[in-house]
Scaffold this active site. Structure first.
Site, PDB file in Angstrom:
ATOM      1  N   ARG A  57       0.794  -1.216   0.000  1.00 30.40           N
ATOM      2  CA  ARG A  57       0.000   0.000   0.000  1.00 30.40           C
ATOM      3  C   ARG A  57       0.832   1.276   0.000  1.00 30.40           C
ATOM      4  O   ARG A  57       0.599   2.179  -0.804  1.00 30.40           O
ATOM      5  CB  ARG A  57      -0.899   0.077   1.247  1.00 30.40           C
ATOM      6  CG  ARG A  57      -2.229  -0.568   1.099  1.00 30.40           C
ATOM      7  CD  ARG A  57      -2.638  -1.148   2.429  1.00 30.40           C
ATOM      8  NE  ARG A  57      -1.728  -2.222   2.721  1.00 30.40           N
ATOM      9  CZ  ARG A  57      -1.926  -3.479   2.311  1.00 30.40           C
ATOM     10  NH1 ARG A  57      -3.007  -3.795   1.692  1.00 30.40           N
ATOM     11  NH2 ARG A  57      -1.032  -4.422   2.550  1.00 30.40           N
ATOM     12  N   THR A  58       1.782   1.377   0.919  1.00 33.17           N
ATOM     13  CA  THR A  58       2.478   2.658   1.058  1.00 33.17           C
ATOM     14  C   THR A  58       3.266   2.954  -0.217  1.00 33.17           C
ATOM     15  O   THR A  58       3.202   4.062  -0.764  1.00 33.17           O
ATOM     16  CB  THR A  58       3.401   2.633   2.298  1.00 33.17           C
ATOM     17  OG1 THR A  58       2.630   2.229   3.417  1.00 33.17           O
ATOM     18  CG2 THR A  58       3.995   4.007   2.567  1.00 33.17           C
ATOM     19  N   LYS A  86      25.219  -3.641  -0.164  1.00 39.09           N
ATOM     20  CA  LYS A  86      26.686  -3.668  -0.210  1.00 39.09           C
ATOM     21  C   LYS A  86      27.304  -3.001   1.010  1.00 39.09           C
ATOM     22  O   LYS A  86      28.512  -2.860   1.100  1.00 39.09           O
ATOM     23  CB  LYS A  86      27.196  -2.931  -1.458  1.00 39.09           C
ATOM     24  CG  LYS A  86      26.705  -3.512  -2.766  1.00 39.09           C
ATOM     25  CD  LYS A  86      27.290  -2.690  -3.915  1.00 39.09           C
ATOM     26  CE  LYS A  86      26.697  -3.094  -5.259  1.00 39.09           C
ATOM     27  NZ  LYS A  86      27.055  -2.128  -6.311  1.00 39.09           N
ATOM     28  N   ARG A 107      11.381   4.176   3.063  1.00 39.63           N
ATOM     29  CA  ARG A 107      11.042   3.194   4.109  1.00 39.63           C
ATOM     30  C   ARG A 107      12.265   2.316   4.306  1.00 39.63           C
ATOM     31  O   ARG A 107      12.837   1.802   3.341  1.00 39.63           O
ATOM     32  CB  ARG A 107       9.856   2.322   3.696  1.00 39.63           C
ATOM     33  CG  ARG A 107       9.689   1.119   4.639  1.00 39.63           C
ATOM     34  CD  ARG A 107       8.467   0.288   4.354  1.00 39.63           C
ATOM     35  NE  ARG A 107       7.249   0.984   4.738  1.00 39.63           N
ATOM     36  CZ  ARG A 107       6.051   0.407   4.792  1.00 39.63           C
ATOM     37  NH1 ARG A 107       5.905  -0.873   4.482  1.00 39.63           N
ATOM     38  NH2 ARG A 107       4.983   1.108   5.143  1.00 39.63           N
ATOM     39  N   HIS A 135       5.306   6.110  11.386  1.00 40.05           N
ATOM     40  CA  HIS A 135       4.747   5.972  10.038  1.00 40.05           C
ATOM     41  C   HIS A 135       3.778   7.146   9.840  1.00 40.05           C
ATOM     42  O   HIS A 135       2.559   6.969   9.848  1.00 40.05           O
ATOM     43  CB  HIS A 135       4.025   4.623   9.945  1.00 40.05           C
ATOM     44  CG  HIS A 135       3.699   4.168   8.555  1.00 40.05           C
ATOM     45  ND1 HIS A 135       3.772   4.987   7.446  1.00 40.05           N
ATOM     46  CD2 HIS A 135       3.269   2.963   8.099  1.00 40.05           C
ATOM     47  CE1 HIS A 135       3.412   4.285   6.375  1.00 40.05           C
ATOM     48  NE2 HIS A 135       3.107   3.061   6.749  1.00 40.05           N
TER      49      HIS A 135
HETATM   50  C1  NCD Z   1       1.811  -0.922   8.152  1.00 38.22           C
HETATM   51  C2  NCD Z   1       3.318  -0.722   8.264  1.00 38.22           C
HETATM   52  O1  NCD Z   1       4.045  -0.974   7.299  1.00 38.22           O
HETATM   53  O2  NCD Z   1       3.726  -0.299   9.326  1.00 38.22           O
HETATM   54  N1  NCD Z   1       1.404  -1.149   6.833  1.00 38.22           N
HETATM   55  C3  NCD Z   1       1.153  -0.069   6.033  1.00 38.22           C
HETATM   56  O3  NCD Z   1       2.011   0.734   5.765  1.00 38.22           O
HETATM   57  N2  NCD Z   1      -0.113   0.099   5.620  1.00 38.22           N
HETATM   58  C4  NCD Z   1       1.280  -1.917   9.111  1.00 38.22           C
HETATM   59  C5  NCD Z   1       1.852  -3.304   9.110  1.00 38.22           C
HETATM   60  O4  NCD Z   1       2.732  -3.647   8.332  1.00 38.22           O
HETATM   61  O5  NCD Z   1       1.368  -4.095   9.917  1.00 38.22           O
END
Ligand code: NCD
Length: 309
Positions: A57-58, A86, A107, A135
């Site tokens: 999703r993100t 590396k 991320r 997040h």
């Molecule tokens: C979440 C995350 O990555 O922290 N997912 C997301 O970004 N929608 C929640 C999760 O992974 O449980």
């Protein structure tokens, strides 16, 4: 108050005015996408979307947001395909990529890692999840969703259930909602309780917090926010095996509590919400995921200095 050039690293850095501004621009983005589909606001920009940890999703909603703003993405979709493998440091990677693009979305697994990059570069950096840290873009899309589902953000009783220790979404959500006079119910097994600095931080802000291990207490809230037990953060496989499946929200449980409770989950779900909940009108989690595109469009446009007025 200008967002131009600003990093979005945690929700602790955002005040109520900032959040309301972001949500206002998000609503404009949603309306603009419905009429125009693809905008030309960022048609001269390139955005790096660097994902060194798994994501559906993100990552995809950020890439969609970049396209819908008319910008171009460059993408790293897993750690193995970058030089992090590396042994390159985050700061070096950031400095390099910053010379290619106008904004960086990152991320990665290290708590505080997005700030390491932000400190090393001049372009705005957006944290797409830093390990078990924060997040912020998820929390902001959560607020946008709550506002749409409940009609307000003010004075709500919000229950967060599951892995509150390693779950970064609930850390960010707590800070983001705090200025709106909420009451929190933190529901977790003993080993996965909300970190103490966040609990005391909430109390210092005057937010009433109840800690419990019983999901029944959470079912009376206005909003219930289910989370996945974060398997990848455990050092002991045995502990994960013992704690997985701690809470499963099913239709019977929903019907035993506040029947109009808004049901949310950042997704992916494993088994925290039974599929028989999906068809309830108040099951908001897929709408929540879709809202992520508009929220991420708003943030990208704001930090690039091109928000809709
Ligand atoms: C979440 C995350 O990555 O922290 N997912 C997301 O970004 N929608 C929640 C999760 O992974 O449980």
């Amino acid at each position: 108050m200008s967002f131009t050039g600003r990093d979005i690293l945690t929700t602790e850095d955002l005040n109520k005015e900032d959040i309301l501004e972001i949500l206002k621009v998000t609503a404009k983005m949603e309306a603009a996408v419905h009429t125009e589909r693809v905008l030309s606001l960022l048609s001269d920009r390139i955005v790096a979307v660097l994902f060194l940890e798994p994501s559906t999703r993100t990552r995809l909603s950020f890439v969609t947001a970049v396209h819908r703003l008319g910008a171009k993405p460059i993408i790293v979709a897993d750690a193995k395909s970058s030089s992090a493998q590396k042994g390159e440091s985050l700061a070096d990677m950031g400095r390099t990529v910053a010379g290619y693009v106008d904004c960086i979305v990152i991320r990665q697994p290290q708590k505080g890692g997005a700030k390491v990059i932000a400190d090393a570069v001049d372009v705005p950096v957006i944290n797409g999840g830093d390990g078990a840290g924060q997040h912020p873009t998820q929390a902001l899309l959560d607020l946008y969703t709550i506002q749409k589902e409940k009609g307000t953000l003010e004075g709500l009783k919000v229950a967060m259930v599951g892995d509150l220790k390693f779950g970064r979404t609930v850390h960010s959500l707590s800070y983001a909602l705090a200025p709106f006079g909420p009451e929190f119910i933190y529901c977790a097994p003993d080993e996965l309780k909300m970190p103490e600095p966040i609990v005391s931080g909430m109390r210092q802000r005057g937010v009433p917090v109840t800690e419990t291990a019983a999901i029944d207490d959470a079912l009376q809230a206005d909003v219930i926010y289910m989370t996945r037990i974060q398997k990848e953060r455990f050092t002991e496989a045995e502990q994960y095996e013992r704690l997985k499946g701690s809470y499963v929200l099913n239709r019977g449980l929903v019907e035993s509590g506040n029947r109009s409770i808004v049901i949310m989950h950042p997704l992916p779900r494993v088994d925290e919400i039974a599929v028989d909940v999906d068809e309830l009108a108040n099951a908001a989690y897929f709408r929540q995921a879709h809202n992520g595109v508009y929220l991420r469009m708003a943030l990208l446009a704001l930090v690039c200095g091109e928000a809709l007025v």
